[in-house]
Design a protein around this motif. Structure first.
Motif, PDB file in Angstrom:
ATOM      1  N   ILE A 284       0.856  -1.185   0.000  1.00 25.45           N
ATOM      2  CA  ILE A 284       0.000   0.000   0.000  1.00 25.45           C
ATOM      3  C   ILE A 284       0.893   1.236   0.000  1.00 25.45           C
ATOM      4  O   ILE A 284       1.846   1.322   0.777  1.00 25.45           O
ATOM      5  N   PHE A 285       0.600   2.181  -0.865  1.00 27.97           N
ATOM      6  CA  PHE A 285       1.353   3.434  -0.851  1.00 27.97           C
ATOM      7  C   PHE A 285       0.411   4.605  -1.093  1.00 27.97           C
ATOM      8  O   PHE A 285      -0.683   4.444  -1.642  1.00 27.97           O
ATOM      9  N   GLN A 286       0.865   5.775  -0.696  1.00 28.37           N
ATOM     10  CA  GLN A 286       0.032   6.982  -0.702  1.00 28.37           C
ATOM     11  C   GLN A 286       0.366   7.867  -1.894  1.00 28.37           C
ATOM     12  O   GLN A 286       1.537   8.083  -2.209  1.00 28.37           O
ATOM     13  N   SER A 287      -0.662   8.377  -2.550  1.00 24.63           N
ATOM     14  CA  SER A 287      -0.482   9.467  -3.509  1.00 24.63           C
ATOM     15  C   SER A 287      -1.088  10.712  -2.896  1.00 24.63           C
ATOM     16  O   SER A 287      -1.555  10.695  -1.753  1.00 24.63           O
ATOM     17  N   HIS A 288      -1.142  11.784  -3.652  1.00 18.50           N
ATOM     18  CA  HIS A 288      -1.689  13.016  -3.110  1.00 18.50           C
ATOM     19  C   HIS A 288      -3.201  12.971  -2.963  1.00 18.50           C
ATOM     20  O   HIS A 288      -3.800  13.879  -2.384  1.00 18.50           O
ATOM     21  N   TYR A 289      -3.862  11.911  -3.475  1.00 18.07           N
ATOM     22  CA  TYR A 289      -5.319  11.900  -3.382  1.00 18.07           C
ATOM     23  C   TYR A 289      -5.922  10.556  -2.958  1.00 18.07           C
ATOM     24  O   TYR A 289      -7.132  10.465  -2.739  1.00 18.07           O
ATOM     25  N   ALA A 290      -5.100   9.483  -2.854  1.00 17.57           N
ATOM     26  CA  ALA A 290      -5.665   8.181  -2.494  1.00 17.57           C
ATOM     27  C   ALA A 290      -4.554   7.237  -2.036  1.00 17.57           C
ATOM     28  O   ALA A 290      -3.358   7.574  -2.084  1.00 17.57           O
ATOM     29  N   LEU A 291      -4.972   6.044  -1.608  1.00 14.21           N
ATOM     30  CA  LEU A 291      -4.053   4.947  -1.328  1.00 14.21           C
ATOM     31  C   LEU A 291      -4.139   3.961  -2.484  1.00 14.21           C
ATOM     32  O   LEU A 291      -5.219   3.739  -3.053  1.00 14.21           O
ATOM     33  N   HIS A 292      -3.007   3.332  -2.814  1.00  9.58           N
ATOM     34  CA  HIS A 292      -2.951   2.486  -4.003  1.00  9.58           C
ATOM     35  C   HIS A 292      -2.247   1.166  -3.717  1.00  9.58           C
ATOM     36  O   HIS A 292      -1.335   1.096  -2.883  1.00  9.58           O
ATOM     37  N   ILE A 293      -2.689   0.147  -4.447  1.00 10.29           N
ATOM     38  CA  ILE A 293      -1.953  -1.108  -4.597  1.00 10.29           C
ATOM     39  C   ILE A 293      -1.909  -1.366  -6.095  1.00 10.29           C
ATOM     40  O   ILE A 293      -2.957  -1.310  -6.761  1.00 10.29           O
ATOM     41  N   VAL A 294      -0.728  -1.635  -6.632  1.00 12.41           N
ATOM     42  CA  VAL A 294      -0.637  -1.865  -8.072  1.00 12.41           C
ATOM     43  C   VAL A 294       0.068  -3.179  -8.365  1.00 12.41           C
ATOM     44  O   VAL A 294       0.857  -3.672  -7.555  1.00 12.41           O
ATOM     45  N   ARG A 295      -0.260  -3.708  -9.515  1.00  9.71           N
ATOM     46  CA  ARG A 295       0.411  -4.921 -10.006  1.00  9.71           C
ATOM     47  C   ARG A 295       0.859  -4.663 -11.431  1.00  9.71           C
ATOM     48  O   ARG A 295       0.080  -4.138 -12.249  1.00  9.71           O
ATOM     49  N   VAL A 296       2.092  -5.003 -11.733  1.00  3.32           N
ATOM     50  CA  VAL A 296       2.621  -4.867 -13.085  1.00  3.32           C
ATOM     51  C   VAL A 296       2.579  -6.229 -13.755  1.00  3.32           C
ATOM     52  O   VAL A 296       3.268  -7.163 -13.334  1.00  3.32           O
ATOM     53  N   GLU A 297       1.756  -6.362 -14.766  1.00  4.27           N
ATOM     54  CA  GLU A 297       1.612  -7.624 -15.491  1.00  4.27           C
ATOM     55  C   GLU A 297       2.716  -7.820 -16.515  1.00  4.27           C
ATOM     56  O   GLU A 297       3.169  -8.931 -16.760  1.00  4.27           O
ATOM     57  N   ASP A 298       3.123  -6.715 -17.155  1.00  5.18           N
ATOM     58  CA  ASP A 298       4.115  -6.822 -18.232  1.00  5.18           C
ATOM     59  C   ASP A 298       4.778  -5.457 -18.405  1.00  5.18           C
ATOM     60  O   ASP A 298       4.244  -4.430 -17.973  1.00  5.18           O
ATOM     61  N   LYS A 299       5.923  -5.450 -19.063  1.00  3.59           N
ATOM     62  CA  LYS A 299       6.617  -4.190 -19.374  1.00  3.59           C
ATOM     63  C   LYS A 299       7.085  -4.220 -20.817  1.00  3.59           C
ATOM     64  O   LYS A 299       7.508  -5.263 -21.326  1.00  3.59           O
ATOM     65  N   LYS A 300       6.991  -3.074 -21.448  1.00  3.17           N
ATOM     66  CA  LYS A 300       7.531  -2.915 -22.798  1.00  3.17           C
ATOM     67  C   LYS A 300       8.600  -1.827 -22.746  1.00  3.17           C
ATOM     68  O   LYS A 300       8.307  -0.696 -22.342  1.00  3.17           O
ATOM     69  N   PRO A 301       9.816  -2.156 -23.131  1.00  4.93           N
ATOM     70  CA  PRO A 301      10.867  -1.132 -23.094  1.00  4.93           C
ATOM     71  C   PRO A 301      10.616  -0.049 -24.132  1.00  4.93           C
ATOM     72  O   PRO A 301       9.941  -0.274 -25.144  1.00  4.93           O
ATOM     73  N   GLY A 302      11.156   1.127 -23.871  1.00  7.19           N
ATOM     74  CA  GLY A 302      11.061   2.200 -24.852  1.00  7.19           C
ATOM     75  C   GLY A 302      11.855   1.868 -26.099  1.00  7.19           C
ATOM     76  O   GLY A 302      12.784   1.053 -26.074  1.00  7.19           O
TER      77      GLY A 302
END
Length: 344
Positions: A284-302
């Motif tokens: 759990i982490f805080q942004s300026h407007y909410a709390l978040h949980i994120v999951r990264v399914e995949d990444k595409k390099p630039g």
């Protein structure tokens, strides 16, 4: 078809805006995708505006003349009926009144184009018209009527249209296409011009790094802890997002943002997500407007695309843009010389 009325209305309004902004002239001939991207965009604008323009005056009234050629309310009504048939949707309310003048403008522009095509004896063959008519009818039958010939024929009858009406619209489309090709036939783009554009606009050919991101957004740490415990116990991320997330879209898509670039995310979320590896779930982490949980399914390099990778598509885009400019100037001159009278 678009899935709901709100989405359709938003789409129609966007297309109307594009028509108004562009001042395009081939736009009232037809709306189905063709081989040429320019014509596809032009006629799509027309379909959208015509859809918004039902009703009005008695069917025999002349609403405009173009070089002594009358455009009647009956013709306008039939064109409206055709586009409503093709979209399988009828707009109601203020759009009708607002758009009728725009539709008439489009039909005037179309008639000017068609008269010039006739003057140059640019007429499609019966074989060409038959082939395009089949493509058009197949498209409408499959898109609107689920492939049913019976439902399509019933739709024609209810709209007060015949196959001869659609054939005339198709023939005018092809005449406009032929004029467009003739006017723009000598337009070229040299290899040197393509290379110069690439070198001057290299930023356009860079694809930034992307992550496939799932997100749970909550307002209280208590809800965040509950969601995190379920995830650690092996629960499906999307199901947990639909259950706990305060983002209304998460109820439908499970918090799945798809592939996103850094600039599409708030800074706090981007800073966490782009440091993670595929398959990882954050705490759990805080942004300026909410709390978040994120999951990264995949990444595409630039990636930066080389000139050889983009040159063919770039040349085609530059050519189409230049052709459009040439034809728009040509059409504007035709309009300037035309004798047009509006009756409404």
């Amino acid at each position: 078809m678009l899935d709901n009325a709100e989405a359709r209305d938003d789409y129609f309004q966007q297309m109307l805006h594009l028509c108004q902004k562009g001042g395009l002239l081939l736009h009232s001939i037809f709306f189905l995708p063709t081989k040429h991207m320019l014509r596809r965009s032009l006629v799509l604008c027309a379909a959208t505006a015509v859809l918004a323009a039902a009703g009005g005056c008695s069917r025999g009234d002349v609403v405009a003349t173009v070089n002594r050629q009358a455009i009647t309310a009956r013709e306008l009504d039939k064109r409206v009926s055709f586009f409503e048939l093709a979209y399988g949707h009828r707009l109601k309310g203020s759009e009708y009144r607002t758009a009728r003048g725009q539709v008439l403008d489009m039909m005037i522009d179309e008639e000017i184009i068609i008269q010039e095509a006739r003057r140059r004896r640019l007429l499609p063959t019966s074989k060409q018209v038959d082939a395009e008519l089949k493509r058009v009818e197949d498209y409408i039958r499959n898109r609107v009527f689920g492939g049913s010939q019976r439902r399509y024929e019933d739709g024609l009858k209810k709209a007060g249209l015949t196959r001869d009406d659609i054939r005339r619209y198709v023939e005018r489309q092809l005449m406009g296409d032929m004029l467009y090709r003739q006017v723009t036939a000598k337009v070229t783009v040299t290899p040197q011009e393509v290379r110069a554009y690439y070198d001057k606009n290299r930023a356009q050919f860079r694809e930034p790094e992307q992550v496939r991101l799932l997100e749970i957004r909550v307002n209280s740490r208590e809800d965040g802890e509950k969601a995190l415990q379920e995830l650690k116990a092996g629960a499906d991320f999307k199901a947990v997002a639909a259950k706990y997330s305060t983002d209304p879209l998460a109820k439908r898509n499970g918090g799945d943002h798809g592939y996103v670039t850094r600039d599409r995310l708030v800074q706090e979320v981007a800073d966490v997500a782009f440091k993670m590896k595929p398959g990882e779930t954050s705490g759990i982490f805080q942004s300026h407007y909410a709390l978040h949980i994120v999951r990264v399914e995949d990444k595409k390099p630039g990636k930066e695309y080389t000139f050889d990778e983009v040159k063919d598509n770039l040349r085609q885009q530059m050519l189409q843009s230049r052709q459009r400019q040439v034809f728009e100037a040509f059409a504007e001159e035709l309009n300037r010389k035309a004798r047009v009278t509006r009756e409404e």
